[in-house]
Design a protein around this motif. Structure first.
Motif, PDB file in Angstrom:
ATOM      1  N   LYS A 146       0.833  -1.207   0.000  1.00  0.00           N
ATOM      2  CA  LYS A 146       0.000   0.000   0.000  1.00  0.00           C
ATOM      3  C   LYS A 146       0.864   1.252   0.000  1.00  0.00           C
ATOM      4  CE  LYS A 146      -3.892  -2.076   2.509  1.00  0.00           C
ATOM      5  NZ  LYS A 146      -4.797  -1.929   3.668  1.00  0.00           N
ATOM      6  N   ALA A 147       0.203   2.378  -0.202  1.00  0.00           N
ATOM      7  CA  ALA A 147       0.874   3.660  -0.069  1.00  0.00           C
ATOM      8  C   ALA A 147       0.917   4.055   1.405  1.00  0.00           C
ATOM      9  CB  ALA A 147       0.149   4.719  -0.891  1.00  0.00           C
ATOM     10  N   LEU A 148       1.660   5.119   1.696  1.00  0.00           N
ATOM     11  CA  LEU A 148       1.770   5.591   3.080  1.00  0.00           C
ATOM     12  C   LEU A 148       0.402   5.939   3.657  1.00  0.00           C
ATOM     13  CD1 LEU A 148       4.929   7.886   2.955  1.00  0.00           C
ATOM     14  CD2 LEU A 148       4.705   5.692   4.116  1.00  0.00           C
ATOM     15  N   ASP A 198      11.038  -0.903  -0.282  1.00  0.00           N
ATOM     16  CA  ASP A 198      11.877  -0.384   0.804  1.00  0.00           C
ATOM     17  C   ASP A 198      11.171  -0.690   2.121  1.00  0.00           C
ATOM     18  OD1 ASP A 198      13.232   1.045   2.714  1.00  0.00           O
ATOM     19  OD2 ASP A 198      13.362   2.890   1.556  1.00  0.00           O
ATOM     20  N   LYS A 199      11.820  -1.498   2.963  1.00  0.00           N
ATOM     21  CA  LYS A 199      11.202  -1.922   4.219  1.00  0.00           C
ATOM     22  C   LYS A 199      11.835  -1.259   5.441  1.00  0.00           C
ATOM     23  CE  LYS A 199       9.953  -6.468   2.370  1.00  0.00           C
ATOM     24  NZ  LYS A 199      10.022  -7.943   2.551  1.00  0.00           N
ATOM     25  N   SER A 200      12.711  -0.279   5.229  1.00  0.00           N
ATOM     26  CA  SER A 200      13.435   0.287   6.366  1.00  0.00           C
ATOM     27  C   SER A 200      13.222   1.786   6.573  1.00  0.00           C
ATOM     28  CB  SER A 200      14.941   0.019   6.202  1.00  0.00           C
ATOM     29  OG  SER A 200      15.436   0.613   5.002  1.00  0.00           O
ATOM     30  N   SER A 201      12.817   2.508   5.547  1.00  0.00           N
ATOM     31  CA  SER A 201      12.744   3.971   5.666  1.00  0.00           C
ATOM     32  C   SER A 201      11.582   4.438   6.534  1.00  0.00           C
ATOM     33  CB  SER A 201      12.633   4.613   4.276  1.00  0.00           C
ATOM     34  OG  SER A 201      13.818   4.398   3.536  1.00  0.00           O
ATOM     35  N   TRP A 202      10.411   3.791   6.408  1.00  0.00           N
ATOM     36  CA  TRP A 202       9.217   4.232   7.117  1.00  0.00           C
ATOM     37  C   TRP A 202       8.789   3.195   8.148  1.00  0.00           C
ATOM     38  CZ3 TRP A 202       6.718   8.901   6.714  1.00  0.00           C
ATOM     39  CH2 TRP A 202       7.111   9.730   5.660  1.00  0.00           C
ATOM     40  N   ALA A 204       5.563   2.558  11.289  1.00  0.00           N
ATOM     41  CA  ALA A 204       4.396   2.944  12.078  1.00  0.00           C
ATOM     42  C   ALA A 204       4.540   2.200  13.405  1.00  0.00           C
ATOM     43  CB  ALA A 204       3.108   2.580  11.347  1.00  0.00           C
ATOM     44  N   ASP A 205       3.629   1.295  13.716  1.00  0.00           N
ATOM     45  CA  ASP A 205       3.864   0.424  14.863  1.00  0.00           C
ATOM     46  C   ASP A 205       4.945  -0.604  14.540  1.00  0.00           C
ATOM     47  OD1 ASP A 205       1.878   1.724  16.252  1.00  0.00           O
ATOM     48  OD2 ASP A 205       0.308   0.381  15.527  1.00  0.00           O
TER      49      ASP A 205
END
Length: 379
Positions: A146-148, A198-202, A204-205
């Motif tokens: 998904k998007a942010l 990219d699994k590291s830049s953003w 949430a929980d």
């Protein structure tokens, strides 16, 4: 009285559109993914669907609950057979009239690309404005990203509308019709952006994966010639596309001196006369803005250092193209149009038309026009 009855009957006949479905009664396919199983010699087709039932029931505003992404997959000996296997299990029925994106795996791009692209080009259900993308990751994971802020997948880079929506340091999306135009040219390189997760830049929980473009799959003379890194891919886009800027670190002996933003590149290619293959020199003029000044350095020295850096970048990208028999600067495209007789003779040879001696000279001129409130010493 008779006239009134006839008028009423006519109104009843045209008051509805027979056979048309409501917006919430269709499954809109927005993306198609394709892979190839070499062992079973089968195509694997993925479709990403949206349904507007939740939109139709709302007066406005964003849905409170996160809408899931629906992905379906099927296999078949051909692409059409694979997709046809999905119709019997899909209700509401599938509709491909608004498909926006075609995602291919790198395996398919290497092994079955010509067959697939010809079939897609002949399919009247798909628009020529379809975006074409290559993924090196898992197809289902790519389509399920998904998007942010949990916005639907339609807001990811898979559906980037045009170069007018490009963010800083982002590669240009490619439309099918533009790609096919370059793909079938006798000279020049055709490119498709490569999408990664990219699994590291953003976060949430927990880590929040996002999609981004990270290079190009490159084709020359209808043949896949390998993939380009982000730096080489971005430089080729930056040289040929308007409204693109490049952030550049200026370093001397490994020490950071300044950070600049470079834009408005104008590349002029000068061809030598009476040569059997393209022989050319390049003049590149660039304007830039000073973003940060870390160390004091005369303006003339700073611009000279940037000129040297850009010249090295251009030569490195050109050499990368030579190693893979790619014309990354697209100098052959203009040459063969201006030299049709020489081009016909060149086509008789199977050798690549560029080598290390083809590029005779590179001249770069950089002018910094804005200094971001820095009082710059120009002595």
């Amino acid at each position: 009285m008779v006239r009134c009855c006839v008028l009423i009957l006519c109104c009843l006949m045209v008051s509805s559109c027979s056979g048309l479905k409501n917006i919430q009664d269709l499954t809109y396919i927005v993306a198609i993914g394709m892979d190839y199983d070499e062992d079973r010699e089968e195509y694997i087709t993925y479709i990403q669907g949206l349904n507007f039932a939740n939109v139709a029931k709302q007066e406005g505003g964003k849905p409170v609950e996160s809408v899931p992404i629906f992905i379906a997959s099927a296999r078949g000996e051909t692409l059409n057979l694979a997709i046809s296997n999905l119709y019997k299990t899909s209700e509401p029925p599938l509709f491909f009239g608004h498909t926006l994106t075609l995602v291919l795996t790198d395996k398919l791009a290497e092994q079955k690309f010509n067959e697939v692209i010809e079939e897609i080009g002949r399919n009247r259900s798909l628009r020529p404005t379809l975006r074409v993308i290559v993924t090196q990751g898992n197809m289902e994971e790519t389509l399920n990203t998904k998007a942010l802020f949990n916005y639907p997948a339609i807001y990811t880079v898979l559906f980037k509308k045009s170069e007018s929506e490009l963010s800083q340091d982002e590669l240009k999306p490619v439309l099918l019709m533009d790609f096919l135009r370059d793909f079938y040219e006798p000279m020049g390189t055709a490119k498709i952006p490569i999408v990664r997760i990219d699994k590291s830049s953003w976060q949430a929980d927990e880590p929040f994966p996002v999609l981004y473009f990270d290079g190009f799959a490159a084709f020359q003379q209808q043949e896949h010639r390998g993939n380009l890194s982000f730096d080489d891919a971005f430089l080729t886009d930056w040289l040929h596309e308007k409204q693109m800027t490049m952030d550049h670190k200026v370093e001397i002996d490994g020490e950071l001196i300044a950070a600049v933003e470079l834009g408005s590149p104008k590349m002029k290619v000068q061809y030598e006369k009476n040569t059997a293959t393209p022989m050319f020199s390049i003049e590149l003029s660039v304007q830039g803005d000073l973003l940060e000044k870390i160390k004091d350095i005369p303006l003339e020295d700073l611009e000279k250092k940037i000129e040297d850096d850009m010249k090295n970048k251009l030569l490195t990208t050109y050499q990368t193209g030579l190693e893979r028999k790619l014309d990354l600067l697209n100098v052959g495209d203009s040459w063969y149009r201006k030299h049709p007789i020489l081009f016909r003779k060149l086509t008789e040879s199977k050798e690549f038309y560029l080598d290390s001696s083809s590029l005779t000279n590179v001249k770069v001129d950089v002018t910094l026009v804005h200094f971001n409130s820095y009082k710059y010493n120009q002595d």
